[in-house]
Design an enzyme around this catalytic site. Structure first.
Site, mmCIF file in Angstrom:
data_model
loop_
_atom_site.group_PDB
_atom_site.id
_atom_site.type_symbol
_atom_site.label_atom_id
_atom_site.label_comp_id
_atom_site.label_asym_id
_atom_site.label_seq_id
_atom_site.Cartn_x
_atom_site.Cartn_y
_atom_site.Cartn_z
ATOM 1 N N LYS A 1 21.346 21.515 1.960
ATOM 2 C CA LYS A 1 20.786 20.498 1.073
ATOM 3 C C LYS A 1 19.517 21.019 0.402
ATOM 4 O O LYS A 1 19.438 21.116 -0.808
ATOM 5 C CB LYS A 1 20.495 19.216 1.843
ATOM 6 C CG LYS A 1 21.781 18.630 2.421
ATOM 7 C CD LYS A 1 21.511 17.536 3.414
ATOM 8 C CE LYS A 1 22.694 17.301 4.311
ATOM 9 N NZ LYS A 1 23.928 16.958 3.629
ATOM 10 N N TRP B 1 24.026 9.696 11.154
ATOM 11 C CA TRP B 1 23.743 11.006 11.753
ATOM 12 C C TRP B 1 23.040 10.869 13.097
ATOM 13 O O TRP B 1 23.325 11.610 14.031
ATOM 14 C CB TRP B 1 22.963 11.900 10.782
ATOM 15 C CG TRP B 1 23.778 12.167 9.550
ATOM 16 C CD1 TRP B 1 23.511 11.736 8.283
ATOM 17 C CD2 TRP B 1 25.027 12.883 9.477
ATOM 18 N NE1 TRP B 1 24.515 12.133 7.439
ATOM 19 C CE2 TRP B 1 25.451 12.835 8.126
ATOM 20 C CE3 TRP B 1 25.823 13.544 10.407
ATOM 21 C CZ2 TRP B 1 26.635 13.444 7.693
ATOM 22 C CZ3 TRP B 1 27.005 14.145 9.974
ATOM 23 C CH2 TRP B 1 27.394 14.090 8.640
ATOM 24 N N ASP C 1 15.961 16.030 13.367
ATOM 25 C CA ASP C 1 17.010 16.528 12.478
ATOM 26 C C ASP C 1 16.450 16.376 11.064
ATOM 27 O O ASP C 1 16.307 15.262 10.558
ATOM 28 C CB ASP C 1 18.273 15.670 12.663
ATOM 29 C CG ASP C 1 19.366 15.995 11.633
ATOM 30 O OD1 ASP C 1 19.147 16.878 10.786
ATOM 31 O OD2 ASP C 1 20.430 15.344 11.694
HETATM 32 C C1 LIG Z 1 20.783 14.191 8.319
HETATM 33 C C2 LIG Z 1 22.031 14.989 8.573
HETATM 34 N N1 LIG Z 1 22.234 15.483 9.801
HETATM 35 C C3 LIG Z 1 23.337 16.214 10.084
HETATM 36 C C4 LIG Z 1 24.302 16.468 9.135
HETATM 37 C C5 LIG Z 1 25.516 17.283 9.496
HETATM 38 O O1 LIG Z 1 25.337 18.555 9.018
HETATM 39 P P1 LIG Z 1 26.460 19.685 9.162
HETATM 40 O O2 LIG Z 1 27.548 19.316 8.201
HETATM 41 O O3 LIG Z 1 25.711 20.928 8.785
HETATM 42 O O4 LIG Z 1 26.928 19.711 10.551
HETATM 43 C C6 LIG Z 1 24.107 15.979 7.826
HETATM 44 C C7 LIG Z 1 25.115 16.256 6.781
HETATM 45 O O5 LIG Z 1 25.162 15.678 5.722
HETATM 46 C C8 LIG Z 1 22.955 15.212 7.553
HETATM 47 O O6 LIG Z 1 22.745 14.700 6.330
#
Ligand SMILES: Cc1ncc(COP(=O)(O)O)c(C=O)c1O
Length: 361
Positions: free
Chosen positions: A196, A102, A172
């Site tokens: 989540k 991520w 994030d």
């Molecule tokens: C730490 C983290 N950041 C970003 C995301 C991406 O999120 P989204 O699917 O809402 O774009 C995730 C998705 O699992 C994640 O675990």
């Protein structure tokens, strides 16, 4: 009614009361004769709900007046782009600490719209830890420092947030938002996809420091500007009303259960139980993460072979426990035990893991 113990990483299990409330109110919400999905987002009833949800985020985190709560769309992934578009000035650069897939996606987007550099990375060691604070090479002139507080795939989590001095800190927090009390006012921006720890997919919670917005770039499309949404309290255009309603239900549940301090106690006890089983059976289970970086939200572990892992995932599902397969990019097993996962669910899993190790050792 039959519900399973849901260990998926996201969308993930929600507090049962939050879903039951939605069921009760689905057809006729607050005597309006409409569901919350059908009512105008400009109605008095929706407006109250919207502001209650925002106020609950502020209250649970103890946010100061300078921090504004937003409900945006596009997932956490859109934040990867929105953040640099708004906050890296012409000719400037931002620092990113790389701790997994991520963070890599986040810096990739930043490099599309501006300049960004790695201020630290645990990639050379296979992302088994969070880099130690004294190994970070921070640029004192960076527009901000970006971290991923919990690495959903790798099962690592920052235990203490880095001191970035005068450089704005951004996180994030998609997979560990509201899991414990922390000083949110230290951050200039926090974002978290709701699916989540705080609700269903469709809404992203963003907290932004209003005084930082004064430095934001002007030449950004209207909908991608944080200032647009701050000025209109996330009602510039139609918000994801139902998702926000569910977030409100989850936030009420957190508050009714004693707030973030109670969440921390509950979450730590669950994680200790699972890591305890792994550590007590080192011949059978192995956690690839260094002890000081282990996540309280996503417990990743390996078994002696991929065949045994497949068997574990299949047999545990027969006992009503689902979502335990690790992320496809890394394999193995993963138990996501966010706020809403009940201790009984973790106890069922831990007991099964003990039994499975006994039978197959
Ligand atoms: C730490 C983290 N950041 C970003 C995301 C991406 O999120 P989204 O699917 O809402 O774009 C995730 C998705 O699992 C994640 O675990």
């Amino acid at each position: 009614m039959s519900r399973v113990w849901n260990f998926y990483a996201g969308p993930a299990t929600l507090p049962l009361t939050a879903i039951e409330t939605a069921r009760e109110e689905l057809v006729d919400w607050r005597d309006t004769g409409m569901s919350v999905m059908e009512i105008s987002h400009r109605s008095k009833e929706y407006d109250e709900l919207h502001h209650e949800a925002m106020a609950l985020v502020s209250e649970l985190l103890g946010l100061d007046e300078d921090h504004h709560v937003l409900f945006l769309q596009g997932g956490a992934s859109l934040q990867f782009a929105m953040l640099p578009m708004n906050f890296i000035p012409e000719g400037g650069s931002a620092d990113y600490v790389i701790t997994g897939a991520w963070s890599k996606k986040a810096i990739k987007e930043a490099k599309i719209v501006a300049s960004a550099r790695e201020a630290g990375s645990s990639e050379p060691e296979g992302f088994i830890r969070i880099p130690a604070a004294d190994t970070l090479r921070l640029d004192p002139n960076a527009a901000y420092v970006h971290i991923t507080s919990n690495n959903t795939i790798r099962g690592t989590q920052w235990q203490e947030f880095p001191d970035t001095g005068d450089v704005p800190l951004v996180a994030d927090m998609s997979s560990d938002f509201l899991w414990r009390p922390f000083d949110a006012n230290r951050f200039s921006l926090i974002y978290a996809g709701a699916q989540k720890n705080v609700g269903p997919a469709g809404v992203t919670v963003v907290i932004v420091r209003k005084s930082w917005l004064e430095k934001a770039n002007e030449d950004v499309p209207t909908l991608l500007k944080y200032a647009t949404h701050v000025a209109k309290d996330s009602l510039f255009n139609t918000p994801p009303c139902f998702a926000i309603y569910m977030v409100r239900n989850v936030l009420r549940w957190i508050k009714d259960h004693g707030g973030l301090a109670a969440m921390e106690q509950r979450n730590r006890a669950k994680a200790e139980r699972l890591y305890g089983v792994i550590d007590a059976n080192p011949h059978f289970y192995r956690c690839p993460v260094e002890e000081g970086s282990r996540s309280v939200m996503n417990v990743v572990f390996r078994l002696p072979s991929e065949d045994i892992e497949a068997r574990f995932v299949a047999e545990v599902a027969e006992r009503g426990m689902v979502g335990l397969k690790g992320h496809r990019s890394v394999g193995g097993c993963r138990a996501s035990i966010y706020n809403a996962m009940e201790p009984e669910g973790v106890e069922a899993l831990a007991s099964f893991m003990e039994e499975f190790a006994r039978i197959h050792s």
